[in-house]
Motif scaffolding. Structure first.
Motif, mmCIF file in Angstrom:
data_model
loop_
_atom_site.group_PDB
_atom_site.id
_atom_site.type_symbol
_atom_site.label_atom_id
_atom_site.label_comp_id
_atom_site.label_asym_id
_atom_site.label_seq_id
_atom_site.Cartn_x
_atom_site.Cartn_y
_atom_site.Cartn_z
ATOM 1 N N VAL A 38 0.828 -1.203 0.000
ATOM 2 C CA VAL A 38 0.000 0.000 0.000
ATOM 3 C C VAL A 38 0.867 1.260 0.000
ATOM 4 C CG1 VAL A 38 -1.643 1.329 1.365
ATOM 5 C CG2 VAL A 38 -1.953 -1.121 1.094
ATOM 6 N N PHE A 39 1.964 1.232 0.775
ATOM 7 C CA PHE A 39 2.860 2.385 0.826
ATOM 8 C C PHE A 39 3.452 2.676 -0.554
ATOM 9 C CE2 PHE A 39 7.143 4.125 1.241
ATOM 10 C CZ PHE A 39 6.893 5.290 1.957
ATOM 11 N N CYS A 40 3.925 1.606 -1.225
ATOM 12 C CA CYS A 40 4.511 1.786 -2.555
ATOM 13 C C CYS A 40 3.479 2.294 -3.541
ATOM 14 C CB CYS A 40 5.092 0.462 -3.056
ATOM 15 S SG CYS A 40 6.490 -0.129 -2.082
ATOM 16 N N LEU A 41 2.261 1.737 -3.474
ATOM 17 C CA LEU A 41 1.207 2.158 -4.383
ATOM 18 C C LEU A 41 0.817 3.603 -4.127
ATOM 19 C CD1 LEU A 41 -0.697 1.296 -6.617
ATOM 20 C CD2 LEU A 41 -2.308 0.551 -4.881
ATOM 21 N N ALA A 42 0.726 3.991 -2.852
ATOM 22 C CA ALA A 42 0.371 5.362 -2.526
ATOM 23 C C ALA A 42 1.419 6.336 -3.047
ATOM 24 C CB ALA A 42 0.234 5.515 -1.011
ATOM 25 N N ALA A 43 2.683 5.944 -2.948
ATOM 26 C CA ALA A 43 3.748 6.811 -3.453
ATOM 27 C C ALA A 43 3.638 6.991 -4.959
ATOM 28 C CB ALA A 43 5.107 6.219 -3.095
ATOM 29 N N ALA A 44 3.307 5.885 -5.657
ATOM 30 C CA ALA A 44 3.176 5.965 -7.108
ATOM 31 C C ALA A 44 2.001 6.842 -7.514
ATOM 32 C CB ALA A 44 2.998 4.553 -7.689
ATOM 33 N N VAL A 45 0.876 6.658 -6.796
ATOM 34 C CA VAL A 45 -0.321 7.427 -7.136
ATOM 35 C C VAL A 45 -0.120 8.909 -6.851
ATOM 36 C CG1 VAL A 45 -2.735 7.763 -6.562
ATOM 37 C CG2 VAL A 45 -1.831 5.468 -6.792
ATOM 38 N N SER A 46 0.537 9.225 -5.730
ATOM 39 C CA SER A 46 0.741 10.625 -5.365
ATOM 40 C C SER A 46 1.590 11.346 -6.391
ATOM 41 C CB SER A 46 1.399 10.708 -3.990
ATOM 42 O OG SER A 46 2.689 10.136 -4.019
ATOM 43 N N ALA A 47 2.448 10.585 -7.100
ATOM 44 C CA ALA A 47 3.279 11.221 -8.125
ATOM 45 C C ALA A 47 2.451 11.610 -9.334
ATOM 46 C CB ALA A 47 4.398 10.271 -8.542
ATOM 47 N N GLY A 48 1.344 10.875 -9.570
ATOM 48 C CA GLY A 48 0.387 11.220 -10.609
ATOM 49 C C GLY A 48 0.978 11.250 -11.997
ATOM 50 N N PRO A 49 0.494 12.175 -12.856
ATOM 51 C CA PRO A 49 0.912 12.235 -14.232
ATOM 52 C C PRO A 49 2.410 12.443 -14.384
ATOM 53 C CG PRO A 49 -1.060 13.545 -13.882
ATOM 54 C CD PRO A 49 -0.574 13.145 -12.542
ATOM 55 N N ALA A 50 3.036 13.126 -13.431
ATOM 56 C CA ALA A 50 4.464 13.380 -13.561
ATOM 57 C C ALA A 50 5.239 12.081 -13.604
ATOM 58 C CB ALA A 50 4.942 14.232 -12.387
ATOM 59 N N LEU A 51 4.840 11.105 -12.752
ATOM 60 C CA LEU A 51 5.508 9.825 -12.749
ATOM 61 C C LEU A 51 5.217 9.055 -14.019
ATOM 62 C CD1 LEU A 51 7.225 7.784 -11.277
ATOM 63 C CD2 LEU A 51 5.178 6.951 -10.111
ATOM 64 N N ALA A 52 3.986 9.160 -14.498
ATOM 65 C CA ALA A 52 3.617 8.439 -15.708
ATOM 66 C C ALA A 52 4.459 8.887 -16.887
ATOM 67 C CB ALA A 52 2.130 8.644 -16.009
ATOM 68 N N GLN A 53 4.939 10.131 -16.864
ATOM 69 C CA GLN A 53 5.729 10.657 -17.955
ATOM 70 C C GLN A 53 7.226 10.626 -17.655
ATOM 71 O OE1 GLN A 53 4.332 11.469 -20.824
ATOM 72 N NE2 GLN A 53 2.344 10.887 -19.962
ATOM 73 N N SER A 54 7.613 9.958 -16.555
ATOM 74 C CA SER A 54 9.005 9.948 -16.151
ATOM 75 C C SER A 54 9.823 9.052 -17.063
ATOM 76 C CB SER A 54 9.128 9.448 -14.712
ATOM 77 O OG SER A 54 8.823 8.059 -14.656
ATOM 78 N N ALA A 55 11.156 9.100 -16.849
ATOM 79 C CA ALA A 55 12.052 8.289 -17.657
ATOM 80 C C ALA A 55 11.838 6.799 -17.406
ATOM 81 C CB ALA A 55 13.496 8.674 -17.354
ATOM 82 N N LEU A 56 11.258 6.461 -16.249
ATOM 83 C CA LEU A 56 10.989 5.060 -15.939
ATOM 84 C C LEU A 56 9.860 4.503 -16.789
ATOM 85 C CD1 LEU A 56 11.243 5.105 -12.039
ATOM 86 C CD2 LEU A 56 12.930 4.237 -13.666
ATOM 87 N N GLY A 57 9.039 5.361 -17.358
ATOM 88 C CA GLY A 57 7.930 4.908 -18.193
ATOM 89 C C GLY A 57 6.809 4.266 -17.412
ATOM 90 N N PHE A 58 6.620 4.635 -16.151
ATOM 91 C CA PHE A 58 5.557 4.068 -15.326
ATOM 92 C C PHE A 58 4.195 4.369 -15.944
ATOM 93 C CE2 PHE A 58 2.391 4.596 -11.956
ATOM 94 C CZ PHE A 58 2.483 3.380 -11.315
ATOM 95 N N THR A 59 3.372 3.315 -16.097
ATOM 96 C CA THR A 59 2.063 3.502 -16.721
ATOM 97 C C THR A 59 0.894 3.105 -15.824
ATOM 98 O OG1 THR A 59 2.188 1.300 -17.738
ATOM 99 C CG2 THR A 59 2.984 3.159 -19.040
ATOM 100 N N GLY A 60 1.127 2.364 -14.746
ATOM 101 C CA GLY A 60 0.017 1.987 -13.889
ATOM 102 C C GLY A 60 0.433 1.006 -12.815
ATOM 103 N N ALA A 61 -0.448 0.842 -11.821
ATOM 104 C CA ALA A 61 -0.194 -0.095 -10.722
ATOM 105 C C ALA A 61 -1.500 -0.747 -10.301
ATOM 106 C CB ALA A 61 0.448 0.621 -9.537
ATOM 107 N N GLU A 62 -1.373 -1.940 -9.722
ATOM 108 C CA GLU A 62 -2.552 -2.689 -9.305
ATOM 109 C C GLU A 62 -2.251 -3.405 -7.994
ATOM 110 O OE1 GLU A 62 -5.164 -4.454 -12.474
ATOM 111 O OE2 GLU A 62 -4.498 -6.300 -11.502
ATOM 112 N N LEU A 63 -3.138 -3.253 -7.025
ATOM 113 C CA LEU A 63 -3.014 -3.920 -5.734
ATOM 114 C C LEU A 63 -4.234 -4.804 -5.519
ATOM 115 C CD1 LEU A 63 -1.737 -4.271 -2.878
ATOM 116 C CD2 LEU A 63 -3.087 -2.286 -2.172
#
Length: 258
Positions: free
Chosen positions: A13-38
């Motif tokens: 939950v902590f990891c997912l919350a961190a990813a969600v809080s980053a929002g669109p900025a993370l989705a457009q990051s160099a890591l290419g993050f596109t989504g998460a599922e718990l």
């Protein structure tokens, strides 16, 4: 002993919350993050289990992706942790296929399971999809080699309600024992409003043959899934299922260490 999945769930939950809080900025990051599922669930029966799974999806190119899984499973006196990676290609919104590798370790014991294989998801019509998986693995210590396969179907009855059906089999042929477990499952999930939460229930029937002897069982699973990221009918946005072919055999004590 259900405390182990709870601890793993807190971390997930902590990891997912961190990813969600980053929002669109993370989705457009160099890591290419596109989504998460718990996903968290609990199933009834002598061979049921409490489970927690977290997966994250990363776009490597326009047509290639990487899904990483972290999970925990408590089915008795010991719990097991899982790590997996899915490297796949999604040339269109209607198909994705690739290779996977997974490792599972038992708590407080020198017992580790490895698996690798291939998997795919194809769209069927406007609202359905079919998934398939096949692989092989081994359990250490010893030389307990196994093969497994699975076939699944999904149908979106409405934008919020989904029906699922799955059939899986795992087979071990060793001098000490020869075992096969076949599991059929039917489920329904319903998304709550327009949010990320989906409640689901599933009925499973496990058929066991071989040595050591064990009985068949019907189980009922209840769970909650939280998804953050793109949705829709395209299979590009469907996560590959967790890789846990030995769950039932571990719960039955096939690999008991005591």
């Amino acid at each position: 002993m259900r405390h182990a999945p709870v601890s793993a769930l807190r971390g997930a939950v902590f990891c997912l919350a961190a990813a969600v809080s980053a929002g669109p900025a993370l989705a457009q990051s160099a890591l290419g993050f596109t989504g998460a599922e718990l996903t968290i669930q609990n199933s009834t029966g002598d061979f049921g289990a409490a489970r927690a799974d977290l997966s994250a999806d990363f776009a490597l190119t326009q047509a290639h992706g990487l899904q990483l899984d972290l999970g925990a499973n408590d089915a008795g006196p010991r719990w097991r942790g899982d790590l997996a990676a899915h490297l796949y290609m999604a040339p269109t919104e209607r198909a994705k296929y690739g290779l996977f590798a997974a490792v599972s370790d038992t708590s407080h014991a020198s017992q580790t399971a490895y698996a690798l294989g291939a998997e795919a998801i194809w769209a069927v019509g406007a609202r359905g999809s079919v998934s398939a998986r096949a692989g092989l693995g081994t359990v250490k210590p010893g030389s307990n080699d196994y093969v497994f396969a699975g076939l699944g179907g999904r149908w979106d009855v409405s934008p919020r309600t989904t029906l699922t059906a799955d059939l899986s089999v795992v087979d071990i042929s060793e001098v000490a024992f020869s075992t096969r477990e076949t599991t059929a499952a039917f489920g329904i999930g319903h998304r709550l409003g327009d949010g990320p939460a989906t409640l689901f229930t599933r009925i499973e029937r496990a058929h066991f043959t071989g040595r050591p002897e064990s009985r068949d069982e019907t189980r009922l699973a209840l769970g909650l899934k939280l998804r953050f990221g793109p949705r829709g009918h395209g299979v590009r946005n469907q996560n590959f299922a967790p890789i846990r072919p030995l769950d039932g055999l571990f719960a039955r004590g096939t690999f008991a260490l005591d």
